[in-house]
Design a protein around this motif. Structure first.
Motif, short mmCIF file in Angstrom:
data_model
loop_
_atom_site.label_atom_id
_atom_site.label_comp_id
_atom_site.label_asym_id
_atom_site.label_seq_id
_atom_site.Cartn_x
_atom_site.Cartn_y
_atom_site.Cartn_z
N ASP A 237 15.64 3.75 -5.26
CA ASP A 237 16.49 2.57 -5.27
C ASP A 237 17.17 2.34 -3.93
O ASP A 237 18.19 1.65 -3.84
CB ASP A 237 17.52 2.66 -6.39
N GLN A 238 16.61 2.90 -2.88
CA GLN A 238 17.16 2.76 -1.53
C GLN A 238 16.60 1.50 -0.89
O GLN A 238 15.43 1.16 -1.04
CB GLN A 238 16.78 3.99 -0.70
N SER A 239 17.42 0.78 -0.14
CA SER A 239 16.95 -0.37 0.62
C SER A 239 17.09 -0.10 2.11
O SER A 239 17.75 0.86 2.51
CB SER A 239 17.71 -1.64 0.22
N GLY A 240 16.46 -0.94 2.93
CA GLY A 240 16.54 -0.77 4.37
C GLY A 240 15.81 0.45 4.87
O GLY A 240 16.22 1.07 5.86
N CYS A 241 14.69 0.80 4.23
CA CYS A 241 13.95 2.02 4.60
C CYS A 241 12.46 1.73 4.65
O CYS A 241 12.00 0.61 4.36
CB CYS A 241 14.24 3.14 3.61
N LEU A 242 11.67 2.74 5.04
CA LEU A 242 10.23 2.57 5.27
C LEU A 242 9.42 3.45 4.32
O LEU A 242 9.78 4.61 4.08
CB LEU A 242 9.91 2.92 6.72
N LEU A 243 8.34 2.88 3.80
CA LEU A 243 7.36 3.63 3.01
C LEU A 243 6.04 3.65 3.76
O LEU A 243 5.60 2.63 4.30
CB LEU A 243 7.14 2.98 1.64
N SER A 244 5.40 4.82 3.79
CA SER A 244 4.10 4.94 4.42
C SER A 244 3.32 6.03 3.71
O SER A 244 3.89 7.06 3.32
CB SER A 244 4.26 5.31 5.91
N TRP A 245 2.04 5.81 3.49
CA TRP A 245 1.18 6.83 2.89
C TRP A 245 -0.28 6.56 3.25
O TRP A 245 -0.65 5.45 3.63
CB TRP A 245 1.35 6.88 1.37
N GLN A 246 -1.08 7.63 3.15
CA GLN A 246 -2.52 7.57 3.34
C GLN A 246 -3.17 8.37 2.23
O GLN A 246 -2.88 9.55 2.07
CB GLN A 246 -2.91 8.14 4.70
N SER A 247 -4.03 7.73 1.45
CA SER A 247 -4.52 8.29 0.19
C SER A 247 -5.81 9.08 0.38
O SER A 247 -6.78 8.57 0.94
CB SER A 247 -4.75 7.17 -0.82
N PHE A 248 -5.82 10.32 -0.14
CA PHE A 248 -6.99 11.17 -0.09
C PHE A 248 -7.19 11.84 -1.44
O PHE A 248 -6.24 12.32 -2.06
CB PHE A 248 -6.83 12.27 0.97
N GLY A 249 -8.44 11.88 -1.90
CA GLY A 249 -8.79 12.68 -3.05
C GLY A 249 -8.99 14.13 -2.63
O GLY A 249 -8.98 14.47 -1.44
N VAL A 278 4.80 10.90 8.06
CA VAL A 278 5.59 10.44 6.93
C VAL A 278 4.70 10.20 5.72
O VAL A 278 3.65 9.55 5.83
CB VAL A 278 6.36 9.15 7.27
N CYS A 279 5.12 10.71 4.58
CA CYS A 279 4.44 10.42 3.31
C CYS A 279 5.51 10.11 2.27
O CYS A 279 6.25 11.01 1.85
CB CYS A 279 3.57 11.58 2.85
N VAL A 280 5.61 8.85 1.89
CA VAL A 280 6.47 8.43 0.78
C VAL A 280 5.56 8.12 -0.40
O VAL A 280 4.64 7.30 -0.29
CB VAL A 280 7.32 7.20 1.15
N ASN A 281 5.78 8.79 -1.50
CA ASN A 281 4.90 8.66 -2.66
C ASN A 281 5.16 7.31 -3.34
O ASN A 281 6.28 7.05 -3.80
CB ASN A 281 5.18 9.80 -3.64
N PRO A 282 4.16 6.44 -3.43
CA PRO A 282 4.38 5.13 -4.05
C PRO A 282 4.66 5.20 -5.54
O PRO A 282 5.13 4.22 -6.12
CB PRO A 282 3.07 4.37 -3.76
N LEU A 283 4.38 6.34 -6.17
CA LEU A 283 4.67 6.48 -7.60
C LEU A 283 6.13 6.80 -7.87
O LEU A 283 6.66 6.50 -8.94
CB LEU A 283 3.79 7.56 -8.22
N THR A 284 6.80 7.43 -6.89
CA THR A 284 8.20 7.81 -7.05
C THR A 284 9.12 7.06 -6.10
O THR A 284 10.32 6.97 -6.35
CB THR A 284 8.38 9.31 -6.81
N GLY A 285 8.56 6.56 -5.00
CA GLY A 285 9.38 5.90 -3.99
C GLY A 285 10.22 6.86 -3.19
O GLY A 285 11.18 6.45 -2.54
N THR A 286 9.85 8.14 -3.18
CA THR A 286 10.64 9.15 -2.48
C THR A 286 9.82 9.86 -1.43
O THR A 286 8.61 10.05 -1.59
CB THR A 286 11.21 10.19 -3.46
N LEU A 287 10.48 10.28 -0.37
CA LEU A 287 9.83 11.01 0.70
C LEU A 287 9.34 12.36 0.18
O LEU A 287 10.10 13.13 -0.41
CB LEU A 287 10.81 11.23 1.85
N GLY A 288 8.04 12.62 0.33
CA GLY A 288 7.48 13.87 -0.13
C GLY A 288 7.42 14.00 -1.63
O GLY A 288 7.30 15.10 -2.16
#
Length: 370
Positions: A237-249, A278-288
């Motif tokens: 629920d944080q605003s003003g921040c960045l999400l980034s991820w790269q998906s690998f099986g 940086v890896c922010v999990n799109p399922l949780t919205g949290t770093l790592g």
């Protein structure tokens, strides 16, 4: 219907990318570079030929232009009854131009590249269409070959593409009411341009930034984020921040990605290191963050004819490990063209489409409740 041939052309992109990756593995990249490098020298366009972003025709989507693709919903998913006019998303599309006749695509590339632009609006930008107006500029994207060489021509092509994106963003800010909250979103080449845009234009946003979705392009926590003026998102629920991820099986082989990124100069001038991606999990919205498949609200799945798409809940989980987003669970069959190394690059948004929508809605609510 809007979903006609959904993801079909995206699969074509994967097929072409796979062919290139196989050549890298077999021939050390020399054949790929020869086949994909533009056959002409870079030529700077004539003065006055740049896009005019006050003109609606310079946009794929924006208020006053056709927004159907950006407001698309999967089959069986009703459009939310929300007012999208009070927020705005600036979305930068990934590479769709694979020809070798020039270093930068025309503003209207035509053919398959043009079709793919529309499909990316549906599979990526549409995640933000329920809560915001989507502004998606056309820009003279760097051709695929520009990412294979460290040359003056390649850098000139990337600079030209970025300057278009920056001009579009400046027009976006000029036209946007001053208090409107802003979401930034991009993928692959689009995400690369967003990193530079944030470094140069972050101050102009002030406190209006809801979040930046810089997906499918590596971001360094130490080498890049300070120059961009943003923290990585550490709470859902944080605003003003960045999400980034790269998906690998699994098993994941990110050697090609890591080799191309580690040791390069970050936006702040320091060298990028493997441990800071940086890896922010799109399922949780949290770093790592880590999440099991039950947390996935819906992955976009095309039908066999690739004529429509539906959402499949609870299939794909994800965990951040060593800067990569490792997929878990029973990954649906998205087609036979996942990249070598189990790289799900083109599906970075589709795998988590419903969660990205929910994440953006949650962060927008948090921004408004500050």
């Amino acid at each position: 219907m809007l979903a006609r041939r959904f993801l079909g052309c995206v699969f074509v992109l994967i097929l072409l990318a796979v062919a290139g990756a196989v050549l890298v593995y077999q021939y050390g990249g020399s054949m790929l570079i020869r086949s994909a490098t533009p056959k002409v020298a870079f030529e700077r366009p004539a003065a006055g030929s740049e896009p005019t972003y006050a003109d609606l025709r310079a946009w794929l989507s924006r208020p006053g232009a056709e927004l159907a693709d950006a407001r698309w919903n999967p089959d069986g998913v009703a459009a939310p009854a929300t007012d999208a006019s009070t927020a705005a998303t600036f979305y930068v599309h990934p590479t769709t131009y694979l020809a070798t006749d020039r270093w930068n695509a025309p503003l209207r590339p035509g053919g398959q590249a043009e079709t793919n632009l529309r499909l990316f609006l549906k599979s990526q930008a549409s995640a933000f269409g329920s809560m915001s107006q989507v502004w998606a500029p056309r820009y003279r994207q760097a051709a695929y070959g520009a990412f294979l060489l460290d040359s003056a021509d390649a850098q000139s092509a990337l600079d030209l593409a970025y300057h278009d994106v920056r001009a579009a963003f400046d027009q976006f800010l000029r036209e946007l009411p001053a208090a409107t909250p802003v979401i930034l979103a991009g993928h692959s080449q689009g995400a690369l341009h967003l990193t530079r845009l944030l470094a140069e234009r972050r101050a102009r946003l002030g406190n209006r930034l809801v979040a930046a979705y810089v997906v499918g392009w590596p971001v360094g926590a130490k080498a890049d984020l300070p120059a961009m003026g943003l923290p990585a998102c550490s709470a859902g629920d944080q605003s003003g921040c960045l999400l980034s991820w790269q998906s690998f099986g699994e098993p994941a082989n990110a050697k090609l990605v890591m080799d191309a990124w580690v040791g390069t100069d970050g936006l702040g001038g320091t060298k990028r290191t493997r441990g800071e991606m940086v890896c922010v999990n799109p399922l949780t919205g949290t770093l790592g963050g880590n999440a099991n498949p039950a947390a996935n609200l819906g992955t976009l799945i095309p039908d066999r004819a690739m004529a429509a798409a539906t959402l499949q809940r609870g299939a794909v989980g994800a965990t951040c490990e060593e800067g990569l987003l490792k997929l878990t669970g029973a990954i649906p069959n998205l087609g036979p063209f996942v990249l070598p190394g189990n790289n799900y690059h083109v599906y970075d948004y589709a795998l988590f489409w419903a969660n990205i929508r929910a994440d953006a809605e949650r962060r927008l609510a948090a921004w408004r409740g500050r």
